[in-house]
Design an enzyme around this catalytic site. Structure first.
Site, mmCIF file in Angstrom:
data_model
loop_
_atom_site.group_PDB
_atom_site.id
_atom_site.type_symbol
_atom_site.label_atom_id
_atom_site.label_comp_id
_atom_site.label_asym_id
_atom_site.label_seq_id
_atom_site.Cartn_x
_atom_site.Cartn_y
_atom_site.Cartn_z
ATOM 1 C CE LYS A 13 -29.194 -50.703 -52.466
ATOM 2 N NZ LYS A 13 -29.235 -50.067 -51.122
ATOM 3 N NE ARG A 88 -34.988 -53.770 -50.978
ATOM 4 C CZ ARG A 88 -34.737 -52.610 -51.620
ATOM 5 N NH1 ARG A 88 -34.516 -52.591 -52.901
ATOM 6 N NH2 ARG A 88 -34.689 -51.497 -50.934
ATOM 7 N NE ARG A 127 -32.339 -41.702 -50.530
ATOM 8 C CZ ARG A 127 -32.269 -43.030 -50.559
ATOM 9 N NH1 ARG A 127 -31.300 -43.626 -51.242
ATOM 10 N NH2 ARG A 127 -33.136 -43.756 -49.898
ATOM 11 N NE ARG A 161 -36.684 -43.341 -51.733
ATOM 12 C CZ ARG A 161 -35.915 -44.421 -51.768
ATOM 13 N NH1 ARG A 161 -34.794 -44.422 -52.491
ATOM 14 N NH2 ARG A 161 -36.235 -45.492 -51.087
ATOM 15 N NE ARG A 172 -36.115 -47.557 -47.161
ATOM 16 C CZ ARG A 172 -35.727 -46.316 -47.448
ATOM 17 N NH1 ARG A 172 -36.283 -45.288 -46.832
ATOM 18 N NH2 ARG A 172 -34.809 -46.108 -48.343
HETATM 19 P P1 ADP Z 1 -28.944 -46.390 -51.803
HETATM 20 O O1 ADP Z 1 -29.233 -46.340 -53.288
HETATM 21 O O2 ADP Z 1 -28.004 -47.514 -51.442
HETATM 22 O O3 ADP Z 1 -30.185 -46.401 -50.945
HETATM 23 P P2 ADP Z 1 -27.928 -43.677 -52.233
HETATM 24 O O4 ADP Z 1 -26.938 -43.900 -53.337
HETATM 25 O O5 ADP Z 1 -29.212 -43.018 -52.606
HETATM 26 O O6 ADP Z 1 -28.175 -45.047 -51.426
HETATM 27 O O7 ADP Z 1 -27.182 -42.831 -51.102
HETATM 28 C C1 ADP Z 1 -27.897 -42.359 -49.946
HETATM 29 C C2 ADP Z 1 -27.469 -40.926 -49.642
HETATM 30 O O8 ADP Z 1 -26.112 -40.928 -49.187
HETATM 31 C C3 ADP Z 1 -27.522 -39.982 -50.840
HETATM 32 O O9 ADP Z 1 -28.001 -38.720 -50.406
HETATM 33 C C4 ADP Z 1 -26.073 -39.902 -51.326
HETATM 34 O O10 ADP Z 1 -25.786 -38.617 -51.890
HETATM 35 C C5 ADP Z 1 -25.285 -40.133 -50.053
HETATM 36 N N1 ADP Z 1 -24.074 -40.933 -50.281
HETATM 37 C C6 ADP Z 1 -23.919 -41.975 -51.141
HETATM 38 N N2 ADP Z 1 -22.666 -42.481 -51.070
HETATM 39 C C7 ADP Z 1 -22.008 -41.738 -50.126
HETATM 40 C C8 ADP Z 1 -20.673 -41.764 -49.582
HETATM 41 N N3 ADP Z 1 -19.772 -42.655 -50.000
HETATM 42 N N4 ADP Z 1 -20.377 -40.846 -48.630
HETATM 43 C C9 ADP Z 1 -21.303 -39.943 -48.206
HETATM 44 N N5 ADP Z 1 -22.565 -39.870 -48.665
HETATM 45 C C10 ADP Z 1 -22.910 -40.747 -49.617
HETATM 46 P P1 AMP Z 2 -35.104 -48.511 -52.807
HETATM 47 O O1 AMP Z 2 -35.319 -47.408 -53.807
HETATM 48 O O2 AMP Z 2 -34.213 -49.596 -53.340
HETATM 49 O O3 AMP Z 2 -34.671 -47.974 -51.464
HETATM 50 O O4 AMP Z 2 -36.520 -49.190 -52.594
HETATM 51 C C1 AMP Z 2 -37.619 -48.471 -52.058
HETATM 52 C C2 AMP Z 2 -38.727 -49.421 -51.662
HETATM 53 O O5 AMP Z 2 -39.234 -50.092 -52.828
HETATM 54 C C3 AMP Z 2 -38.333 -50.538 -50.712
HETATM 55 O O6 AMP Z 2 -38.361 -50.127 -49.340
HETATM 56 C C4 AMP Z 2 -39.406 -51.597 -51.024
HETATM 57 O O7 AMP Z 2 -40.655 -51.261 -50.447
HETATM 58 C C5 AMP Z 2 -39.552 -51.459 -52.536
HETATM 59 N N1 AMP Z 2 -38.604 -52.306 -53.283
HETATM 60 C C6 AMP Z 2 -37.593 -51.893 -54.107
HETATM 61 N N2 AMP Z 2 -36.945 -52.938 -54.631
HETATM 62 C C7 AMP Z 2 -37.524 -54.052 -54.118
HETATM 63 C C8 AMP Z 2 -37.289 -55.450 -54.247
HETATM 64 N N3 AMP Z 2 -36.293 -55.929 -55.017
HETATM 65 N N4 AMP Z 2 -38.095 -56.303 -53.570
HETATM 66 C C9 AMP Z 2 -39.102 -55.848 -52.811
HETATM 67 N N5 AMP Z 2 -39.377 -54.554 -52.620
HETATM 68 C C10 AMP Z 2 -38.595 -53.651 -53.263
#
Ligand code: ADP
Ligand code: AMP
Length: 217
Positions: A13, A88, A127, A161, A172
């Site tokens: 995302k 969420r 990541r 993170r 999660r």
């Molecule tokens: P989210 O925001 O949904 O938690 P991220 O965009 O941070 O996910 O992506 C998680 C990890 O996977 C990052 O390190 C990113 O570089 C990698 N990633 C994202 N999209 C892809 C993809 N299509 N193929 C391989 N790796 C990806």
């Molecule tokens: P994310 O960066 O989206 O992976 O979110 C990291 C963490 O932030 C999650 O595991 C939750 O603890 C909190 N968080 C982020 N967005 C939300 C949401 N919309 N509702 C509740 N908790 C959230």
């Protein structure tokens, strides 16, 4: 245009939101990023959220809907919003309807990034981001072009993170399955959901999303 990117942790995302920002001038509204900033700044919201986030559980609906409304008010009326990591839960989805309606905005698409669960742990544990500009990377799937140098800003410091560890990822994912996946039918009933193969290459996923935004997908 206002869209939601929906998918489990690690679905891509944030990666896609950032690419859409660059290519379309839309703005990413990530509640995760907002909460991490609040934790870092030690604000009252951050103090409440810190332990919950570290455990991989969800922060309260009131907190996240409050911060998302405030951030939306900072956007110009013409600027499109990409909701990343929000809503969420069903109450958050209901709040978003109100938040958008109060500002004369409508929801155009809910784009679900469909991914194999098995791949998510590898994605999340690999990541990292630039400590300076926040550009996202991956140990295996997206390394900087020049080792230890951010492609975007040239900085050399990177960070990971605290919640990107295998144990927290499992919590999660459980939260996603129990509380977030059930909001999809709400949007399906309104004909807003489009599915994209999140296992494709990063650039191909962007192409598929852009096709939807352009009415070709
Ligand atoms: P989210 O925001 O949904 O938690 P991220 O965009 O941070 O996910 O992506 C998680 C990890 O996977 C990052 O390190 C990113 O570089 C990698 N990633 C994202 N999209 C892809 C993809 N299509 N193929 C391989 N790796 C990806
Ligand atoms: P994310 O960066 O989206 O992976 O979110 C990291 C963490 O932030 C999650 O595991 C939750 O603890 C909190 N968080 C982020 N967005 C939300 C949401 N919309 N509702 C509740 N908790 C959230």
């Amino acid at each position: 245009m206002n869209i939601i990117l929906l998918g489990p942790p690690g679905a891509g995302k944030g990666t896609q939101a950032s690419r859409l920002e660059d290519e379309r001038g839309m703005v990413q509204l990530s509640t995760g990023d907002m909460l991490r900033a609040a934790v870092k700044a030690g604000t009252p919201v951050g103090l409440k959220a810190k332990a919950v986030m570290e455990a991989g559980e969800l922060v309260s609906d009131e907190i996240v809907s409050g911060i998302i409304g405030e951030r939306l008010d900072e956007l110009g009326d013409e600027t499109g919003a990409i909701f990343d990591g929000y809503p969420r839960t069903a109450p958050q989805a209901a709040s978003l309807d109100t938040i958008l309606a109060e500002r004369g905005r409508t929801l155009d698409h809910v784009i679900e990034l469909v991914v194999d669960e098995d791949a998510l742990v590898e994605r999340i544990t690999g990541r990292f981001t630039c400590a300076s500009c926040g550009e996202g990377y991956h140990d295996k799937f997206k390394l900087p072009a020049v080792a230890e140098t951010c492609d975007q800003c040239g900085a050399h410091e990177f960070k990971r993170r605290p919640d990107d560890n295998e144990e927290t990822v499992r919590t999660r994912m459980t939260e996603y399955r129990a509380k977030t996946a059930p909001i999809l039918p709400i949007y399906e009933a309104r004909g807003l959901v489009k599915r994209v193969d999140g296992m494709a290459d990063i650039a191909h996923v962007t192409d598929a999303i852009e096709a939807i935004l352009d009415g070709r997908g």
